[in-house]
Design a protein around this motif. Sequence first.
Motif: not given
Length: 425
Positions: A14-20, A26-30, A51-63, A94-98
């Motif tokens: 669904q539509p979301a703001y971009m991170g980074g 304040n751009q949403q992805f197109q 267990v090692f987990v890698s995410l294709d994302l900018l980053f989130h807070d440690f919560a 997408p934009a994330l908490v943190g």
Amino acid sequence: MRFGVAKDLITPDQPAYMGGYASFFNQQFQGIHDDLYVRTLLVEDGGTKLVFVSLDLLFHDFALTEELQRWVETAYGIPGRHFFLAYSHTHGGPALVGYDDASQHSPAYERFLIDRIQSCVSRAMVNLFEGTLEAGGVDGDWNMNRRRLVDGKMQNKPNPEGAKDDRLHVLRVLDANGRTKVVLFNYACHPVTVRDTPYLSGDYPGRACHLIEAEYYGATGIFFQGAGGNSRPKATAYKGSFITCTYDEVNEMAASIVQAIKRLFANPKAMAPVQPKLAACQFRIRLELEPYPKRHFADIANDPDSWPGLVGMANRVFDGYESQPDFMLLPAGLIRLSADLYIAYMGGEPCYEVKQKLERLFPDVTLLFWGYADAAAYIPDDRILAEGGYEAEGSVVEYGLKGPFRPGIDARMAEAFTTAFRALQ
């Protein structure tokens, strides 16, 4: 040894703001240029599981990591300290908490993300196989230092003479028949090749994983970002500045990395068997801050030249100034794969000099370095703090900190990791 591996789609539906970069406008992805993924690797030796987990994302807070650590302990009996999550730091997610402004977060995507990560970990748990682990590395010239002294001031510009981490570390998992099942690679370079282009993309790490999986049928490519805080793709350096590149140039960089990995695998002496001796610990490093006056944040929020995202962050610090601590607790960890192969793990955006100093602490082991475990801050060393510049002080407001770090980072890092190293002996 036993291994488990899985990946799952985490592209927003669904539509979301971009991170980074794009978050500041304040751009949403197109659109979606290429999909984003979560990838999981389980490594087991006798009674120890990591267990090692890698995410294709900018980053989130440690919560987010802490919630998943509690879940994996309840669901699978794996100690939380044995669960490690990090971000590729693509600016095409997408934009994330943190990190991003609260107005840009999507609660629906946050729930979706947790569900997909848990599903990916669970599928790794049922995709178990016997195998072996190999380790090797090769130097590559895909990045460039981005700190250059101009007229007495440290600026964010290409510095061909600056220090950078050229090492591409590679771990390969083979099944009992000698087939490649996992190619885990670790390199230090900001995935900002297309900068604020408003399309979702895994940038060069995501593309390299695609190419690995095409090359080794049935294998999974997994990327962990290194100490890339002060480096950018070499392809983005042009006539003394950094520019926005094309997806074709992303592909060229990724293809070159994969060619280096293929050459590494073709050399029978380049990849060494890992004799497993698994152990891990996680801890926090207290880093003291030098707070700016409260009015500093009001000035930024009221500056007509401030980006919208920066205004939001400055207001957040201003409103909570009195209750915010004058220190930060940086998440970190140390992983022992064998007697002479370790991984240092750290939140924030560590600069290369931080890794260099940890390597000197442990000269008798090979030390891989995984940064970007959370959206803490840029992590400089004491010399960068003294030099100033974006990594030392310019990024403070973007991370919601009250001020830059005080000197003494080198000693605190050395003490924390030396203590961890002794605990794992």
